[in-house]
Design an enzyme around this catalytic site. Sequence first.
Site, PDB file in Angstrom:
ATOM      1  N   SER A   1      -2.350 -33.940 -16.510  1.00  8.59           N
ATOM      2  CA  SER A   1      -1.756 -32.909 -15.649  1.00  8.59           C
ATOM      3  C   SER A   1      -2.523 -32.834 -14.341  1.00  8.59           C
ATOM      4  O   SER A   1      -3.658 -33.298 -14.252  1.00  8.59           O
ATOM      5  CB  SER A   1      -1.816 -31.538 -16.343  1.00  8.59           C
ATOM      6  OG  SER A   1      -1.504 -30.518 -15.428  1.00  8.59           O
ATOM      7  N   HIS A   2      -1.908 -32.227 -13.331  1.00  2.83           N
ATOM      8  CA  HIS A   2      -2.603 -31.973 -12.074  1.00  2.83           C
ATOM      9  C   HIS A   2      -3.726 -30.973 -12.245  1.00  2.83           C
ATOM     10  O   HIS A   2      -4.603 -30.850 -11.404  1.00  2.83           O
ATOM     11  CB  HIS A   2      -1.627 -31.391 -11.045  1.00  2.83           C
ATOM     12  CG  HIS A   2      -0.827 -32.425 -10.346  1.00  2.83           C
ATOM     13  ND1 HIS A   2      -0.038 -33.318 -11.012  1.00  2.83           N
ATOM     14  CD2 HIS A   2      -0.733 -32.727  -9.035  1.00  2.83           C
ATOM     15  CE1 HIS A   2       0.530 -34.115 -10.128  1.00  2.83           C
ATOM     16  NE2 HIS A   2       0.119 -33.791  -8.928  1.00  2.83           N
ATOM     17  N   SER A   3      -3.650 -30.220 -13.331  1.00  6.72           N
ATOM     18  CA  SER A   3      -4.601 -29.136 -13.533  1.00  6.72           C
ATOM     19  C   SER A   3      -5.368 -29.358 -14.825  1.00  6.72           C
ATOM     20  O   SER A   3      -4.778 -29.612 -15.876  1.00  6.72           O
ATOM     21  CB  SER A   3      -3.823 -27.813 -13.589  1.00  6.72           C
ATOM     22  OG  SER A   3      -4.487 -26.882 -14.401  1.00  6.72           O
TER      23      SER A   3
END
Lengths: 136, 217
Positions: A13-15
Amino acid sequence: MSTETPVGIVLVSHSRAVAEAVAELAVGLAGGGTTAPVAAAGGTPDGGLGTSSELIAGAAAEVDRGAGVAVLVDLGSAVLTVKSLLAEGDELPEGARLLDAPFVEGAVAAVVSASAGADLDAVEAAAVEAYSYRKV
Amino acid sequence: MSDQDSEPVLDVDFFRRWIGTAAASVEREADRLTELDSAIGDADHGSNLQRGFRAVTAELEKAAPETPGAVLILAGRQLISTVGGASGPLYGTLLRRTGKALGDSAEVTPARLAEALGEGVAAVAQLGGAKAGDKTMIDALEPAVAALGTSYAAAAAAAEEGAVATVPLQARKGRASYLGERSIGHQDPGATSSALLIAALAETAGEGSADAESAGA
């Protein structure tokens, strides 16, 4: 359909928080007992939002037991980074595969099926099928 | 390149200078790229590419690749590992695929470079699923590759023109596509940085895009 060694699951994920929380959710929903190895590769190495090929490669190596590694991604650079690693490089283990699946639902389906002993094709089928579950 | 002269060959030093010039352009234009990206993206294009090209520069110093292909493969690999945004895998694929297409030759002809760059651009289009008119890097890169047969300056001019021509387009790829019609009226940051890369190529070949009047003719 089932194998002795489990398929590994990588969640990109981007996070970092999203990747780790989805990993926790999927493992939690897979029920007690031993689950397939799951690793989160979220955000950049310094904790920011983004995608890191190093974190992805590290996570894939960590969960690789020789039965293949299923990679689930959220969007944008997460998709493109994994695709470019698979297309051009040797950074990911043999048998790593990007699954075309929704991130949260696909992760749950992948972890549950892999924990039940499904092979990579069956894990992929379960994760992809998550797209067909309509909510309305 | 002049039609009369025998075709010059491009050696590893040419490719190092190209990437070095591109890195310097990114340093110079980073704020502008980020500003363009703040209009329709997530305001990190300049800083992401800056981080990536700094890593490329450092690695080129350290590893000292010996062929043109190796320079581009190393640069592409560094961009994929260090950029952190979608431009990392996209530029990384562009350079890495171009480098692979060049093979192990110590020197390549401009025609060979044009062909290899065409393969690189096709790989980028395939990776991102973008085609001309989607308001992406492709809008600068495809016309540039098409013009490479004429001259580097013509390619740089075509890339710049392609980047400017993204202004009235509606984005169909990436985060900007979520904006729908609101993406219209802004120049695409990826097409803009792509034009910088091609301008750096022209500058390296001694055909700065500032002297674009020598293009075509």
